[in-house]
Design a protein around this motif. Sequence first.
Motif, PDB file in Angstrom:
ATOM      1  N   LEU A  77      46.122  75.913  45.555  1.00 19.95           N
ATOM      2  CA  LEU A  77      44.960  76.222  44.728  1.00 19.95           C
ATOM      3  C   LEU A  77      44.165  74.965  44.392  1.00 19.95           C
ATOM      4  CD1 LEU A  77      46.991  78.454  42.257  1.00 19.95           C
ATOM      5  CD2 LEU A  77      45.538  79.277  44.107  1.00 19.95           C
ATOM      6  N   GLN A  78      42.846  75.088  44.382  1.00 16.60           N
ATOM      7  CA  GLN A  78      41.985  74.001  43.921  1.00 16.60           C
ATOM      8  C   GLN A  78      41.921  74.097  42.397  1.00 16.60           C
ATOM      9  OE1 GLN A  78      40.475  71.566  45.846  1.00 16.60           O
ATOM     10  NE2 GLN A  78      41.809  72.466  47.393  1.00 16.60           N
ATOM     11  N   VAL A  79      42.108  72.980  41.719  1.00 20.19           N
ATOM     12  CA  VAL A  79      42.175  72.956  40.261  1.00 20.19           C
ATOM     13  C   VAL A  79      41.138  71.970  39.720  1.00 20.19           C
ATOM     14  CG1 VAL A  79      43.644  72.424  38.270  1.00 20.19           C
ATOM     15  CG2 VAL A  79      44.642  73.466  40.313  1.00 20.19           C
ATOM     16  N   GLU A  80      40.348  72.442  38.745  1.00 17.85           N
ATOM     17  CA  GLU A  80      39.432  71.573  38.003  1.00 17.85           C
ATOM     18  C   GLU A  80      39.760  71.737  36.531  1.00 17.85           C
ATOM     19  OE1 GLU A  80      35.301  72.006  39.012  1.00 17.85           O
ATOM     20  OE2 GLU A  80      35.817  72.471  41.088  1.00 17.85           O
ATOM     21  N   ILE A  81      39.827  70.613  35.811  1.00 18.20           N
ATOM     22  CA  ILE A  81      40.199  70.649  34.397  1.00 18.20           C
ATOM     23  C   ILE A  81      39.015  70.217  33.548  1.00 18.20           C
ATOM     24  CG2 ILE A  81      41.752  69.729  32.632  1.00 18.20           C
ATOM     25  CD1 ILE A  81      43.864  69.420  34.789  1.00 18.20           C
ATOM     26  N   ALA A  82      38.627  71.085  32.607  1.00 22.86           N
ATOM     27  CA  ALA A  82      37.561  70.764  31.658  1.00 22.86           C
ATOM     28  C   ALA A  82      38.201  70.261  30.371  1.00 22.86           C
ATOM     29  CB  ALA A  82      36.715  72.003  31.384  1.00 22.86           C
ATOM     30  N   GLY A  83      37.609  69.257  29.751  1.00 21.52           N
ATOM     31  CA  GLY A  83      38.121  68.737  28.493  1.00 21.52           C
ATOM     32  C   GLY A  83      38.999  67.518  28.655  1.00 21.52           C
ATOM     33  N   LEU A  84      39.123  67.010  29.865  1.00 17.03           N
ATOM     34  CA  LEU A  84      39.923  65.817  30.118  1.00 17.03           C
ATOM     35  C   LEU A  84      38.991  64.763  30.715  1.00 17.03           C
ATOM     36  CD1 LEU A  84      42.847  64.695  30.118  1.00 17.03           C
ATOM     37  CD2 LEU A  84      43.051  65.514  32.454  1.00 17.03           C
ATOM     38  N   PRO A  85      38.588  63.767  29.883  1.00 17.73           N
ATOM     39  CA  PRO A  85      37.606  62.788  30.357  1.00 17.73           C
ATOM     40  C   PRO A  85      37.997  62.107  31.673  1.00 17.73           C
ATOM     41  CG  PRO A  85      38.041  62.478  28.018  1.00 17.73           C
ATOM     42  CD  PRO A  85      39.012  63.508  28.512  1.00 17.73           C
TER      43      PRO A  85
END
Length: 188
Positions: A77-85
């Motif tokens: 899976l491709q993963v993008e994390i929001a909220g982690l500078p």
Amino acid sequence: MDRRLLMVALACWSAGRLLAAEEAPPRPRHRISAAELYEALSARFPQRLPLAGLLQVQVSAPRLLLLPARNKLGAALQVEIAGLPAAQGMAAELEVVFGLRYEATDRTVRGREPEFLDFRWPGMDRESLRALQGLLPALAQQLGEVVLHRMSERELALPETMGFEPGELLVTDEGVTVFFRPKTAPPG
């Protein structure tokens, strides 16, 4: 001497045929192709999942993983994390594998008990990567059970007529094979 050898060979051949006839008859089976599995898996994505109550994770673009040696199915899976500078503008790849089970109530083949297999994030510093890896098993569990195939009445008609029901699920290089077993009597 050749005549004796011929008599022994004929006796062994007929005995072998009798033994083969006593073996269980071949069981029906149904194959679910890798393409069908991929289509069912892809329908679940993209997903947004909370991670540790602080971060939002967008999971998308699955790639099907077939692991016959472990009799498991998985997804990259491709993963993008929001909220982690430290993660802005970067994408990672997470590999999750599932065991399989058949659910008779809705005639589905399901991926169950997701297990974190691997995590790659090019460009991420080592400490942040280690911290994220500690949170990933919880993320894998949030994926829950995945319906991979719903057996149609047509797929079940002949085996049911013969007194069989779905049993063993076997992952192969081409997909999943559902082997049917003799029906078990209902309790009571």
